[in-house]
Scaffold this motif. Sequence first.
Motif, PDB file in Angstrom:
ATOM      1  N   LYS A 185      28.728  -9.185 -20.242  1.00  0.00           N
ATOM      2  CA  LYS A 185      28.034  -7.925 -19.967  1.00  0.00           C
ATOM      3  C   LYS A 185      27.421  -7.357 -21.237  1.00  0.00           C
ATOM      4  CE  LYS A 185      28.672  -3.311 -18.249  1.00  0.00           C
ATOM      5  NZ  LYS A 185      29.603  -2.260 -17.988  1.00  0.00           N
ATOM      6  N   GLY A 186      28.102  -7.524 -22.359  1.00  0.00           N
ATOM      7  CA  GLY A 186      27.620  -7.018 -23.632  1.00  0.00           C
ATOM      8  C   GLY A 186      26.467  -7.815 -24.215  1.00  0.00           C
ATOM      9  N   GLN A 187      26.125  -8.936 -23.595  1.00  0.00           N
ATOM     10  CA  GLN A 187      25.043  -9.776 -24.109  1.00  0.00           C
ATOM     11  C   GLN A 187      23.685  -9.401 -23.542  1.00  0.00           C
ATOM     12  OE1 GLN A 187      26.435 -13.708 -23.074  1.00  0.00           O
ATOM     13  NE2 GLN A 187      27.607 -13.902 -24.949  1.00  0.00           N
ATOM     14  N   ALA A 188      23.575  -8.258 -22.945  1.00  0.00           N
ATOM     15  CA  ALA A 188      22.277  -7.812 -22.415  1.00  0.00           C
ATOM     16  C   ALA A 188      21.284  -7.714 -23.559  1.00  0.00           C
ATOM     17  CB  ALA A 188      22.417  -6.458 -21.732  1.00  0.00           C
ATOM     18  N   PRO A 189      20.084  -8.202 -23.322  1.00  0.00           N
ATOM     19  CA  PRO A 189      19.077  -8.074 -24.374  1.00  0.00           C
ATOM     20  C   PRO A 189      18.883  -6.605 -24.748  1.00  0.00           C
ATOM     21  CG  PRO A 189      18.276  -9.456 -22.569  1.00  0.00           C
ATOM     22  CD  PRO A 189      19.586  -8.858 -22.125  1.00  0.00           C
ATOM     23  N   ASP A 190      18.712  -6.340 -26.039  1.00  0.00           N
ATOM     24  CA  ASP A 190      18.557  -4.966 -26.508  1.00  0.00           C
ATOM     25  C   ASP A 190      17.347  -4.280 -25.891  1.00  0.00           C
ATOM     26  OD1 ASP A 190      20.789  -5.197 -28.102  1.00  0.00           O
ATOM     27  OD2 ASP A 190      19.637  -5.842 -29.856  1.00  0.00           O
ATOM     28  N   ASP A 191      16.333  -5.072 -25.624  1.00  0.00           N
ATOM     29  CA  ASP A 191      15.101  -4.490 -25.105  1.00  0.00           C
ATOM     30  C   ASP A 191      14.984  -4.620 -23.583  1.00  0.00           C
ATOM     31  OD1 ASP A 191      14.797  -7.223 -25.079  1.00  0.00           O
ATOM     32  OD2 ASP A 191      12.758  -7.199 -25.876  1.00  0.00           O
ATOM     33  N   LEU A 192      16.131  -4.652 -22.894  1.00  0.00           N
ATOM     34  CA  LEU A 192      16.124  -4.811 -21.443  1.00  0.00           C
ATOM     35  C   LEU A 192      15.336  -3.700 -20.751  1.00  0.00           C
ATOM     36  CD1 LEU A 192      17.119  -6.557 -19.087  1.00  0.00           C
ATOM     37  CD2 LEU A 192      19.165  -5.138 -19.009  1.00  0.00           C
ATOM     38  N   GLU A 193      15.528  -2.458 -21.182  1.00  0.00           N
ATOM     39  CA  GLU A 193      14.806  -1.339 -20.567  1.00  0.00           C
ATOM     40  C   GLU A 193      13.302  -1.458 -20.801  1.00  0.00           C
ATOM     41  OE1 GLU A 193      15.874   0.998 -18.424  1.00  0.00           O
ATOM     42  OE2 GLU A 193      17.770  -0.091 -18.510  1.00  0.00           O
ATOM     43  N   VAL A 194      12.920  -1.907 -21.985  1.00  0.00           N
ATOM     44  CA  VAL A 194      11.499  -2.100 -22.293  1.00  0.00           C
ATOM     45  C   VAL A 194      10.934  -3.196 -21.380  1.00  0.00           C
ATOM     46  CG1 VAL A 194       9.862  -2.865 -24.067  1.00  0.00           C
ATOM     47  CG2 VAL A 194      11.742  -1.315 -24.678  1.00  0.00           C
ATOM     48  N   GLN A 195      11.672  -4.280 -21.225  1.00  0.00           N
ATOM     49  CA  GLN A 195      11.239  -5.365 -20.336  1.00  0.00           C
ATOM     50  C   GLN A 195      11.078  -4.864 -18.908  1.00  0.00           C
ATOM     51  OE1 GLN A 195      13.611  -8.917 -20.442  1.00  0.00           O
ATOM     52  NE2 GLN A 195      13.562  -9.063 -22.659  1.00  0.00           N
ATOM     53  N   LYS A 196      12.030  -4.046 -18.452  1.00  0.00           N
ATOM     54  CA  LYS A 196      11.947  -3.530 -17.081  1.00  0.00           C
ATOM     55  C   LYS A 196      10.708  -2.657 -16.896  1.00  0.00           C
ATOM     56  CE  LYS A 196      16.040  -1.707 -16.199  1.00  0.00           C
ATOM     57  NZ  LYS A 196      17.414  -1.353 -15.843  1.00  0.00           N
ATOM     58  N   ARG A 197      10.435  -1.804 -17.864  1.00  0.00           N
ATOM     59  CA  ARG A 197       9.242  -0.944 -17.764  1.00  0.00           C
ATOM     60  C   ARG A 197       7.959  -1.777 -17.755  1.00  0.00           C
ATOM     61  NH1 ARG A 197      12.343   2.404 -21.052  1.00  0.00           N
ATOM     62  NH2 ARG A 197      11.313   1.698 -22.953  1.00  0.00           N
ATOM     63  N   LYS A 198       7.916  -2.820 -18.572  1.00  0.00           N
ATOM     64  CA  LYS A 198       6.730  -3.683 -18.606  1.00  0.00           C
ATOM     65  C   LYS A 198       6.558  -4.424 -17.281  1.00  0.00           C
ATOM     66  CE  LYS A 198       6.322  -4.453 -23.562  1.00  0.00           C
ATOM     67  NZ  LYS A 198       6.325  -5.451 -24.646  1.00  0.00           N
ATOM     68  N   LEU A 199       7.659  -4.884 -16.708  1.00  0.00           N
ATOM     69  CA  LEU A 199       7.580  -5.554 -15.404  1.00  0.00           C
ATOM     70  C   LEU A 199       7.077  -4.586 -14.339  1.00  0.00           C
ATOM     71  CD1 LEU A 199      10.888  -7.639 -15.489  1.00  0.00           C
ATOM     72  CD2 LEU A 199       8.581  -8.577 -15.318  1.00  0.00           C
ATOM     73  N   GLU A 200       7.602  -3.369 -14.327  1.00  0.00           N
ATOM     74  CA  GLU A 200       7.167  -2.365 -13.352  1.00  0.00           C
ATOM     75  C   GLU A 200       5.673  -2.064 -13.497  1.00  0.00           C
ATOM     76  OE1 GLU A 200       9.886   0.769 -14.336  1.00  0.00           O
ATOM     77  OE2 GLU A 200      11.446   0.001 -12.988  1.00  0.00           O
ATOM     78  N   LYS A 201       5.234  -1.932 -14.745  1.00  0.00           N
ATOM     79  CA  LYS A 201       3.818  -1.639 -14.987  1.00  0.00           C
ATOM     80  C   LYS A 201       2.944  -2.802 -14.526  1.00  0.00           C
ATOM     81  CE  LYS A 201       0.523  -0.396 -18.526  1.00  0.00           C
ATOM     82  NZ  LYS A 201       0.049   0.911 -18.596  1.00  0.00           N
ATOM     83  N   LYS A 202       3.374  -4.014 -14.823  1.00  0.00           N
ATOM     84  CA  LYS A 202       2.591  -5.189 -14.428  1.00  0.00           C
ATOM     85  C   LYS A 202       2.509  -5.292 -12.904  1.00  0.00           C
ATOM     86  CE  LYS A 202       1.599  -9.666 -16.160  1.00  0.00           C
ATOM     87  NZ  LYS A 202       1.830 -10.657 -17.153  1.00  0.00           N
ATOM     88  N   ILE A 203       3.582  -4.965 -12.211  1.00  0.00           N
ATOM     89  CA  ILE A 203       3.581  -4.971 -10.740  1.00  0.00           C
ATOM     90  C   ILE A 203       2.599  -3.925 -10.226  1.00  0.00           C
ATOM     91  CG2 ILE A 203       4.967  -4.412  -8.692  1.00  0.00           C
ATOM     92  CD1 ILE A 203       7.359  -5.755 -10.169  1.00  0.00           C
ATOM     93  N   GLN A 204       2.613  -2.737 -10.809  1.00  0.00           N
ATOM     94  CA  GLN A 204       1.687  -1.679 -10.394  1.00  0.00           C
ATOM     95  C   GLN A 204       0.236  -2.099 -10.608  1.00  0.00           C
ATOM     96  OE1 GLN A 204       2.976   1.688 -12.701  1.00  0.00           O
ATOM     97  NE2 GLN A 204       4.430   2.377 -11.131  1.00  0.00           N
ATOM     98  N   VAL A 205      -0.041  -2.745 -11.737  1.00  0.00           N
ATOM     99  CA  VAL A 205      -1.405  -3.196 -12.030  1.00  0.00           C
ATOM    100  C   VAL A 205      -1.848  -4.220 -10.986  1.00  0.00           C
ATOM    101  CG1 VAL A 205      -2.804  -4.530 -13.682  1.00  0.00           C
ATOM    102  CG2 VAL A 205      -1.340  -2.667 -14.491  1.00  0.00           C
ATOM    103  N   LEU A 206      -0.958  -5.165 -10.666  1.00  0.00           N
ATOM    104  CA  LEU A 206      -1.318  -6.179  -9.666  1.00  0.00           C
ATOM    105  C   LEU A 206      -1.536  -5.550  -8.288  1.00  0.00           C
ATOM    106  CD1 LEU A 206       1.043  -9.104 -10.730  1.00  0.00           C
ATOM    107  CD2 LEU A 206      -1.449  -9.119 -10.769  1.00  0.00           C
ATOM    108  N   GLN A 207      -0.696  -4.581  -7.929  1.00  0.00           N
ATOM    109  CA  GLN A 207      -0.863  -3.926  -6.634  1.00  0.00           C
ATOM    110  C   GLN A 207      -2.161  -3.127  -6.584  1.00  0.00           C
ATOM    111  OE1 GLN A 207       2.957  -1.950  -6.414  1.00  0.00           O
ATOM    112  NE2 GLN A 207       3.829  -3.601  -5.191  1.00  0.00           N
ATOM    113  N   SER A 208      -2.523  -2.496  -7.684  1.00  0.00           N
ATOM    114  CA  SER A 208      -3.810  -1.783  -7.741  1.00  0.00           C
ATOM    115  C   SER A 208      -4.958  -2.776  -7.637  1.00  0.00           C
ATOM    116  CB  SER A 208      -3.934  -1.009  -9.053  1.00  0.00           C
ATOM    117  OG  SER A 208      -2.951  -0.018  -9.125  1.00  0.00           O
ATOM    118  N   GLY A 209      -4.789  -3.918  -8.283  1.00  0.00           N
ATOM    119  CA  GLY A 209      -5.810  -4.959  -8.213  1.00  0.00           C
ATOM    120  C   GLY A 209      -6.000  -5.472  -6.802  1.00  0.00           C
TER     121      GLY A 209
END
Length: 172
Positions: A27-51
């Motif tokens: 559990k402690g091995q979560a990437p430090d930038d996990l939240e950043v990755q999640k936000r980028k994934l969410e944004k990319k999904i929104q961009v594709l849906q808008s497209g």
Amino acid sequence: MEGIVLYSLNQQFEILSSLVEKLEKKKGQAPDDLEVQKRKLEKKIQVLQSGRIRLYERYAEGMITLEQYQSEKTATAEQVAKLQEQLDKANSFGKKEDSLIGELDFFRYRTNDITPFDHMTREIAEAFIDMVYIYNKNKVEIVFAFGDVIQRATEYLEQDAADAVPTEKVAG
């Protein structure tokens, strides 16, 4: 017989403690930038849906053919599904470990930190042992109350690395 059951119970509690440590480490091995990755994934999904909406508008205006529209729509849907799967994995990271740790700790805390047990009591047997089967003097099967939790935790820890949260950077 009592000594065999007591020895086996103490061995199971050693395994239980080891599994809790391994789950906490995983559990402690979560990437430090996990939240950043999640936000980028969410944004990319929104961009594709808008497209996808703009794609329909281009089709409705006659700028692309039906075949082009369907082809691009399918490709976009596949990209969204793939990104959504990565996002789901990222969102669930740590939850499975928490659940298993909680179940294992339930049994660990019931011992009041007195393991290893030095003698068998009725309370210990009722709390931690479901059944003891004696087939003959050389074969005994002990079913522990927490055996299924240990099995699930072990199976979880043995899952392929392919099931892990992706650590590659998300293009943004």
